[in-house]
Design a protein around this motif. Structure first.
Motif, short mmCIF file in Angstrom:
data_model
loop_
_atom_site.label_atom_id
_atom_site.label_comp_id
_atom_site.label_asym_id
_atom_site.label_seq_id
_atom_site.Cartn_x
_atom_site.Cartn_y
_atom_site.Cartn_z
N ARG A 125 1.19 -1.47 -0.02
CA ARG A 125 -0.13 -0.09 0.19
C ARG A 125 0.81 0.84 0.51
NH1 ARG A 125 -5.04 -1.79 0.55
NH2 ARG A 125 -5.96 -3.08 2.10
N THR A 160 -10.45 -4.80 -6.80
CA THR A 160 -10.60 -5.18 -5.77
C THR A 160 -11.53 -5.63 -5.32
OG1 THR A 160 -11.79 -3.65 -4.03
CG2 THR A 160 -12.23 -3.19 -5.71
N ILE A 161 -12.00 -7.27 -3.84
CA ILE A 161 -12.80 -7.88 -4.02
C ILE A 161 -14.26 -6.81 -3.26
CG2 ILE A 161 -11.52 -8.84 -3.17
CD1 ILE A 161 -12.20 -8.68 -0.23
N ASP A 162 -13.35 -6.04 -2.97
CA ASP A 162 -15.20 -4.55 -2.31
C ASP A 162 -15.99 -4.74 -3.36
OD1 ASP A 162 -13.61 -4.52 -0.12
OD2 ASP A 162 -12.89 -2.91 -0.97
N MET A 174 -15.94 -8.53 5.26
CA MET A 174 -15.13 -7.09 4.51
C MET A 174 -15.53 -6.61 3.57
SD MET A 174 -10.79 -8.61 3.70
CE MET A 174 -10.04 -7.97 5.63
N GLY A 175 -15.09 -5.22 2.83
CA GLY A 175 -16.10 -4.30 1.74
C GLY A 175 -15.64 -3.02 1.71
N ARG A 176 -14.62 -2.91 2.50
CA ARG A 176 -14.68 -1.66 3.35
C ARG A 176 -16.00 -0.68 3.62
NH1 ARG A 176 -9.36 0.27 3.85
NH2 ARG A 176 -8.10 -0.39 1.72
N GLU A 203 -18.00 -4.54 7.53
CA GLU A 203 -16.64 -4.38 8.37
C GLU A 203 -17.07 -2.89 8.54
OE1 GLU A 203 -13.15 -4.62 7.14
OE2 GLU A 203 -13.45 -4.50 5.68
N ARG A 207 -7.85 0.94 9.90
CA ARG A 207 -7.94 -0.97 9.71
C ARG A 207 -9.60 -0.75 9.98
NH1 ARG A 207 -4.35 -4.29 12.37
NH2 ARG A 207 -5.42 -6.13 11.51
N HIS A 264 -8.88 -11.72 5.96
CA HIS A 264 -8.40 -12.08 4.81
C HIS A 264 -8.75 -13.39 4.21
CE1 HIS A 264 -6.41 -8.95 7.10
NE2 HIS A 264 -5.98 -8.14 5.25
N ARG A 296 -10.10 -12.89 0.90
CA ARG A 296 -8.82 -12.40 -0.18
C ARG A 296 -7.92 -13.41 -1.00
NH1 ARG A 296 -7.15 -7.28 2.06
NH2 ARG A 296 -4.93 -7.61 1.45
O1 F6P Z 1 -9.57 -3.72 -0.05
C1 F6P Z 1 -9.98 -4.90 0.14
C2 F6P Z 1 -10.01 -4.71 1.73
O2 F6P Z 1 -10.02 -6.12 1.75
C3 F6P Z 1 -10.77 -4.45 2.01
O3 F6P Z 1 -12.35 -5.21 2.55
C4 F6P Z 1 -10.33 -4.40 3.54
O4 F6P Z 1 -10.76 -3.45 4.80
C5 F6P Z 1 -8.98 -3.82 4.00
O5 F6P Z 1 -8.73 -4.78 2.52
C6 F6P Z 1 -8.27 -5.05 4.99
O6 F6P Z 1 -6.92 -3.99 4.25
P1 F6P Z 1 -5.45 -4.82 5.10
O7 F6P Z 1 -4.87 -6.17 3.95
O8 F6P Z 1 -4.23 -4.02 4.61
O9 F6P Z 1 -5.77 -5.04 6.49
#
Ligand code: F6P
Length: 343
Positions: A72, A126-128, A170-172, A223, A246, A273, A276
């Motif tokens: 990132r 993005t998974i979001d 997840m999904g921000r 989340e 986070r 995760h 992902r």
């Molecule tokens: O943007 C993808 C994502 O998996 C979000 O759904 C989640 O909030 C974030 O990334 C988590 O990020 P990290 O892997 O840095 O903890």
């Protein structure tokens, strides 16, 4: 020889390797040289690059994650990084760049175009699934299937023990994974960031369900969801290089509150995760492949500053700048469908 650099930035997701493979295969067919940049923008700052040939991408189609690595890293954060990045771009003789990422990685691409690296093409991941310009980002379908499978598994244990299970996904700031996995997994309540949580209503739905003889319930919560009267729940104060907190923790709060108000035994499962990871679904492999091939075509046609996107069933190109401006959130129409099955 015309050289194209490719990098993957931000959170990884299933489908990145199919994109890399497609860019390399299509690029080589067109007579280009493909240079892999390691770990997102970090690799260009640190000059961590490697040529990619047909053997480098052999067998990677079904692999999750990214063979290039990711980070990132924001080159606009630390003094001097931008200059290093631009120097390395030039010194490697790169003629174009394919940036595969979400709003952060592509946001950097937009700035770089203004700062002199004009020949950039974007690929959305993005998974979001929260980029407005594309109907789907790859990674979402696999994450959705993983979450759905987990909800199916949680159903059997919730039913045996007569418990409420809260599943945090997840999904921000968008509720796509929650709403779609909740519908697909037959959740009894689905809570998303787009609609503030009314805890009283949630408990009433669960109580009513129990009154009709059901002794268990599945609550899916995104989340990024928040209580009506509360502030956003996050894991730590620290922000990442793009200023993001986070997320995570709403599931636990919700479970405590549900147990306290209903008296039903409640457990929490945070999928994290796992959503992902793993091998990309067939949908994500095909979408990633189509995006990768189209990205090279855009380079060939000098269509820089563009991002590939899926609109209907067509792969099109849109301006990167416009593509990342608006967050794609869940609409009421879909939430109304989900609500039919609450309780
Ligand atoms: O943007 C993808 C994502 O998996 C979000 O759904 C989640 O909030 C974030 O990334 C988590 O990020 P990290 O892997 O840095 O903890």
């Amino acid at each position: 020889m015309f050289k194209i650099g490719i990098l993957t930035g931000g959170g990884d997701c299933p489908g990145l390797n199919p994109v890399i493979r497609a860019v390399v295969r299509k690029g080589l067919n067109e007579g280009y040289q493909i240079i892999g940049i390691k770990n997102g923008w970090k690799g260009l700052i640190e000059n961590d690059v490697t040529p990619l040939n047909i053997d480098s991408v052999s067998g990677i189609l079904p692999k999750g994650g990214t063979i290039l690595g990711t980070s990132r890293t924001n080159p606009y954060k630390k003094e001097g990084d931008l200059k290093k990045l631009i120097d390395n771009y030039k010194n490697n003789g790169l003629n174009a760049l394919i940036a595969v990422g979400g709003e952060d990685t592509l946001g950097v691409a937009v700035k770089l175009i203004k700062d002199g690296i004009t020949n950039i093409v974007g690929v959305p991941k993005t998974i979001d699934n929260d980029l407005s310009a594309t109907d789907y980002t790859f990674g979402f379908d696999t994450a959705l299937n993983t979450a759905t499978e987990c909800i199916d598994k949680l159903h059997t244990t919730a039913e045996s023990h007569h418990r409420i299970i809260v599943v945090e996904v997840m999904g921000r700031h968008a509720g796509w994974i929650a709403i779609e996995s909740g519908i697909a997994g037959g959740a009894d309540v689905i809570l998303i960031p787009e609609i503030p949580i009314d805890i009283e209503e949630v408990c009433n739905v669960i109580k009513k369900r129990h009154q009709r003889g059901k002794t268990f319930s599945i609550v899916v919560v995104a989340e990024g969801a928040n209580f009506k009267e509360g502030t956003m729940i996050t894991q730590e104060e620290k922000l990442d290089e793009f200023g993001h907190v986070r997320l995570g923790g709403i599931g636990e709060r919700l479970a405590l509150e549900i147990e306290k108000r209903t008296g039903y035994e409640t457990r929490i499962s945070v999928l994290g995760h796992i959503q992902r990871g793993g091998t990309p679904s067939a949908f994500d492999r095909v979408l990633g492949t189509r995006f990768g091939v189209k990205a090279v075509e855009l380079v060939k046609n000098n269509k820089f500053g563009k991002m590939v996107a899926l609109v209907g069933n067509k792969i099109v190109d849109v301006s990167i700048d416009e593509a990342i401006r608006v967050l794609k959130t869940v609409d009421n129409e879909l939430y109304d469908i989900a609500k039919v099955f609450f309780g």
